[in-house]
Design a protein around this motif. Sequence first.
Motif, PDB file in Angstrom:
ATOM      1  N   ARG A  30      14.458  10.869 -10.681  1.00 33.88           N
ATOM      2  CA  ARG A  30      13.992  10.997  -9.641  1.00 33.88           C
ATOM      3  C   ARG A  30      13.225  12.396  -9.026  1.00 33.88           C
ATOM      4  O   ARG A  30      12.449  12.222  -8.172  1.00 33.88           O
ATOM      5  N   TYR A  31      13.858  13.191  -9.368  1.00 33.38           N
ATOM      6  CA  TYR A  31      13.277  14.709  -9.145  1.00 33.38           C
ATOM      7  C   TYR A  31      11.748  14.716  -9.409  1.00 33.38           C
ATOM      8  O   TYR A  31      11.046  15.017  -8.711  1.00 33.38           O
ATOM      9  N   PHE A  32      11.502  14.292 -10.490  1.00 30.28           N
ATOM     10  CA  PHE A  32      10.096  14.384 -11.016  1.00 30.28           C
ATOM     11  C   PHE A  32       9.306  13.418 -10.450  1.00 30.28           C
ATOM     12  O   PHE A  32       8.159  13.600 -10.005  1.00 30.28           O
ATOM     13  N   GLN A  33       9.904  12.235 -10.057  1.00 34.53           N
ATOM     14  CA  GLN A  33       9.065  10.937  -9.319  1.00 34.53           C
ATOM     15  C   GLN A  33       8.671  11.698  -8.043  1.00 34.53           C
ATOM     16  O   GLN A  33       7.482  11.443  -7.527  1.00 34.53           O
ATOM     17  N   ILE A  34       9.700  12.183  -7.054  1.00 36.22           N
ATOM     18  CA  ILE A  34       9.352  12.743  -5.767  1.00 36.22           C
ATOM     19  C   ILE A  34       8.215  13.887  -6.121  1.00 36.22           C
ATOM     20  O   ILE A  34       7.318  13.807  -4.893  1.00 36.22           O
ATOM     21  N   HIS A  35       8.342  14.601  -6.873  1.00 39.46           N
ATOM     22  CA  HIS A  35       7.199  15.742  -7.075  1.00 39.46           C
ATOM     23  C   HIS A  35       5.906  14.987  -7.516  1.00 39.46           C
ATOM     24  O   HIS A  35       4.932  15.580  -6.726  1.00 39.46           O
ATOM     25  N   PHE A  36       5.689  14.381  -8.377  1.00 35.06           N
ATOM     26  CA  PHE A  36       4.681  13.538  -8.709  1.00 35.06           C
ATOM     27  C   PHE A  36       3.993  12.693  -7.297  1.00 35.06           C
ATOM     28  O   PHE A  36       2.717  12.853  -7.033  1.00 35.06           O
TER      29      PHE A  36
END
Length: 88
Positions: A30-36
């Motif tokens: 989810r961390y990466f999804q938010i940043h993408f």
Amino acid sequence: MLRKPRKKAMLEPPMVVPAEQAAKVFPAVRYFQIHFEFLQEQIQLILQNQESLQQQLRQLESRLPHSANGVRQNAQGMSPLERLTGGR
């Protein structure tokens, strides 16, 4: 002084870590999804701003006088700033 890696270490298989332990070390998906998602929004804003600026530049260029002393007839190879300032 740099040491050469041992050959034994180079031949060992990669370490396998259970997913539960890896989750403690690495951020969640989810961390990466938010940043993408954030980066995608920023790219869209940049593209919109670019289109707006290009439109404003076209409007400004259409209002500039096209006399012999003004903007050169052949604006190829000139930067937008050169075109706006008459190539001075």
